[in-house]
Design an enzyme around this catalytic site. Structure first.
Site, PDB file in Angstrom:
ATOM      1  N   ASP A 135       5.447   4.896   5.223  1.00  0.00           N
ATOM      2  CA  ASP A 135       6.584   4.001   5.774  1.00  0.00           C
ATOM      3  C   ASP A 135       6.656   2.804   5.154  1.00  0.00           C
ATOM      4  O   ASP A 135       7.156   1.811   5.940  1.00  0.00           O
ATOM      5  CB  ASP A 135       6.202   4.034   7.455  1.00  0.00           C
ATOM      6  CG  ASP A 135       4.804   3.430   7.418  1.00  0.00           C
ATOM      7  OD1 ASP A 135       3.915   3.624   6.691  1.00  0.00           O
ATOM      8  OD2 ASP A 135       4.552   2.676   8.655  1.00  0.00           O
ATOM      9  N   HIS A 136       6.126   2.513   4.148  1.00  0.00           N
ATOM     10  CA  HIS A 136       6.218   1.049   3.315  1.00  0.00           C
ATOM     11  C   HIS A 136       6.649   1.448   1.940  1.00  0.00           C
ATOM     12  O   HIS A 136       6.947   0.532   1.150  1.00  0.00           O
ATOM     13  CB  HIS A 136       4.826   0.461   2.901  1.00  0.00           C
ATOM     14  CG  HIS A 136       4.205   0.137   4.443  1.00  0.00           C
ATOM     15  ND1 HIS A 136       4.161  -1.255   4.755  1.00  0.00           N
ATOM     16  CD2 HIS A 136       3.871   0.756   5.451  1.00  0.00           C
ATOM     17  CE1 HIS A 136       3.767  -1.588   5.898  1.00  0.00           C
ATOM     18  NE2 HIS A 136       3.469  -0.068   6.396  1.00  0.00           N
ATOM     19  N   HIS A 184       4.243  -4.291  10.964  1.00  0.00           N
ATOM     20  CA  HIS A 184       4.926  -3.451  12.185  1.00  0.00           C
ATOM     21  C   HIS A 184       5.170  -4.629  13.072  1.00  0.00           C
ATOM     22  O   HIS A 184       4.236  -5.490  13.341  1.00  0.00           O
ATOM     23  CB  HIS A 184       3.868  -2.496  12.523  1.00  0.00           C
ATOM     24  CG  HIS A 184       3.977  -1.395  11.631  1.00  0.00           C
ATOM     25  ND1 HIS A 184       4.496  -0.211  11.636  1.00  0.00           N
ATOM     26  CD2 HIS A 184       3.028  -1.156  10.523  1.00  0.00           C
ATOM     27  CE1 HIS A 184       4.362   0.728  10.725  1.00  0.00           C
ATOM     28  NE2 HIS A 184       3.331   0.024  10.187  1.00  0.00           N
ATOM     29  N   ASP A 209      -0.214  -3.699   6.125  1.00  0.00           N
ATOM     30  CA  ASP A 209      -0.945  -3.179   7.495  1.00  0.00           C
ATOM     31  C   ASP A 209      -2.520  -3.669   7.505  1.00  0.00           C
ATOM     32  O   ASP A 209      -3.205  -2.971   8.131  1.00  0.00           O
ATOM     33  CB  ASP A 209      -0.683  -1.670   7.436  1.00  0.00           C
ATOM     34  CG  ASP A 209       0.461  -1.172   7.831  1.00  0.00           C
ATOM     35  OD1 ASP A 209       1.524  -2.049   8.283  1.00  0.00           O
ATOM     36  OD2 ASP A 209       0.672  -0.006   7.681  1.00  0.00           O
ATOM     37  N   HIS A 256      -7.257  -0.283   5.319  1.00  0.00           N
ATOM     38  CA  HIS A 256      -6.722   0.294   6.066  1.00  0.00           C
ATOM     39  C   HIS A 256      -6.117   1.588   4.948  1.00  0.00           C
ATOM     40  O   HIS A 256      -6.185   2.732   5.409  1.00  0.00           O
ATOM     41  CB  HIS A 256      -5.223  -0.477   6.230  1.00  0.00           C
ATOM     42  CG  HIS A 256      -4.141   0.379   6.825  1.00  0.00           C
ATOM     43  ND1 HIS A 256      -3.924   0.886   7.812  1.00  0.00           N
ATOM     44  CD2 HIS A 256      -2.991   0.638   6.291  1.00  0.00           C
ATOM     45  CE1 HIS A 256      -2.818   1.643   8.148  1.00  0.00           C
ATOM     46  NE2 HIS A 256      -2.158   1.417   7.108  1.00  0.00           N
ATOM     47  N   HIS A 295       1.415   4.025   1.772  1.00  0.00           N
ATOM     48  CA  HIS A 295       1.953   4.621   2.954  1.00  0.00           C
ATOM     49  C   HIS A 295       3.256   4.870   2.859  1.00  0.00           C
ATOM     50  O   HIS A 295       4.098   3.949   2.536  1.00  0.00           O
ATOM     51  CB  HIS A 295       1.672   4.225   4.304  1.00  0.00           C
ATOM     52  CG  HIS A 295      -0.043   4.484   4.603  1.00  0.00           C
ATOM     53  ND1 HIS A 295      -0.692   3.637   5.626  1.00  0.00           N
ATOM     54  CD2 HIS A 295      -0.615   5.308   4.197  1.00  0.00           C
ATOM     55  CE1 HIS A 295      -1.972   4.143   5.666  1.00  0.00           C
ATOM     56  NE2 HIS A 295      -2.135   5.297   4.653  1.00  0.00           N
ATOM     57  N   HIS A 298       0.936  -1.328   0.317  1.00  0.00           N
ATOM     58  CA  HIS A 298       0.174  -0.119  -0.102  1.00  0.00           C
ATOM     59  C   HIS A 298       0.905   1.329  -0.049  1.00  0.00           C
ATOM     60  O   HIS A 298       2.135   1.131   0.218  1.00  0.00           O
ATOM     61  CB  HIS A 298      -1.014   0.104   1.134  1.00  0.00           C
ATOM     62  CG  HIS A 298      -0.410  -0.038   2.638  1.00  0.00           C
ATOM     63  ND1 HIS A 298       0.449  -0.799   3.198  1.00  0.00           N
ATOM     64  CD2 HIS A 298      -0.414   0.900   3.330  1.00  0.00           C
ATOM     65  CE1 HIS A 298       0.816  -0.214   4.296  1.00  0.00           C
ATOM     66  NE2 HIS A 298       0.422   0.509   4.729  1.00  0.00           N
TER      67      HIS A 298
HETATM   68 ZN   LIG Z   1      -0.060   1.791   6.304  1.00  0.00          ZN
END
Ligand SMILES: [Zn+2]
Length: 255
Positions: free
Chosen positions: A60-61, A171, A133, A114, A58, A56
């Site tokens: 942080d990915h 995570h 996530d 998400h 985001h 996805h």
């Molecule tokens: Zn995420």
């Protein structure tokens, strides 16, 4: 040959992971939170990055994609519905598509909630699923772009994978997730056993993943919204599972 896996930490609490096909030499990173830890893991294993499979959009990915693509000229595969928000995408995929990493093969499972275009990669031959996530160990992602019902349906799709499927999530949230889960199901003995196991793992500085779908089905309240005792335990006996799920997710947001 079975797939080889390397799991390592990125940023503050993200996981990076590599999957390697020793027959062909192909190696995929699942998401790329940041480049340096991915490069370090590649160096340590003696592997070369051929693919990045994105779950996805985001940051942080996806923050490491550009630097890794520049260095390795690897293929970047991303969910069709989010490709415009992800850098350097070469191929987009949807529900039912297959993604090859050398001789390894993943099925794409759409898991919106998400984010609206979130996907998971299920390497069925190796009994491994990378779920980003959407599903966490004893938890699930926040419902940011979708509805609780959408997220519940996505989690049910993952729950339907074979019990011995190993789940890699994005995570390390397991300890906090267990503290919350025990408020929903204080009498769940399997969950209490997992609590003890996770405390040992974390004390030994070991990751708490992967986990199996079979264990999550018994212990993760977000996969248990259609279990009668779970609904009754939060005052929603007999209500639709999506409503029970929404209430559990709302309580976790406040926890
Ligand atoms: Zn995420």
């Amino acid at each position: 040959m079975p797939a080889e896996i390397r799991l390592f930490t990125c940023l503050s609490d993200n996981y990076g992971v590599l999957i390697h096909d020793s027959d062909s030499g192909a190696t995929a990173a699942i998401d790329a939170p940041e480049a340096a830890p991915v490069e370090a893991a590649l160096r340590a294993a003696g592997w070369t990055l051929t693919d990045i499979l994105v779950t996805h959009h985001h940051a942080d990915h996806t923050g490491g994609i550009k630097a890794l693509k520049d260095k390795y000229k690897c293929r970047v595969v991303a969910p069709a519905a989010e490709a415009a928000k992800i850098p350097a995408v070469d191929e987009t995929v949807r529900e039912g598509d297959k993604v090859a990493v050398g001789k390894l093969s993943a099925n794409v499972i759409e898991t919106p909630g998400h984010t609206s275009g979130h996907i998971a990669y299920w390497f069925h031959g190796d009994k491994i699923a990378f779920v980003g996530d959407t599903l966490f160990s004893i938890g699930c992602g926040r419902v940011i772009e979708g509805t609780p019902e959408m997220m519940w349906n996505s989690l049910r799709k993952l729950r339907d994978l074979p019990d011995d499927t190993k789940i890699f999530c994005g995570h390390e949230y397991t300890a906090a997730n267990i503290r919350f889960a025990l408020t929903v199901e204080p009498g769940n003995k399997a969950l209490a056993a997992r609590d003890a196991q996770v405390k040992q793992q974390l004390a030994a500085k070991q990751p708490t993943i992967p986990v199996t779908i079979g264990a999550e089905k018994k212990e993760n309240p977000f996969l248990r919204a259609d279990v009668a005792e779970v609904g009754a335990g939060i005052g929603l006996a007999g209500r639709p599972p999506a409503q029970v799920f929404a209430e559990i997710r709302a309580r976790k947001n406040r926890f």
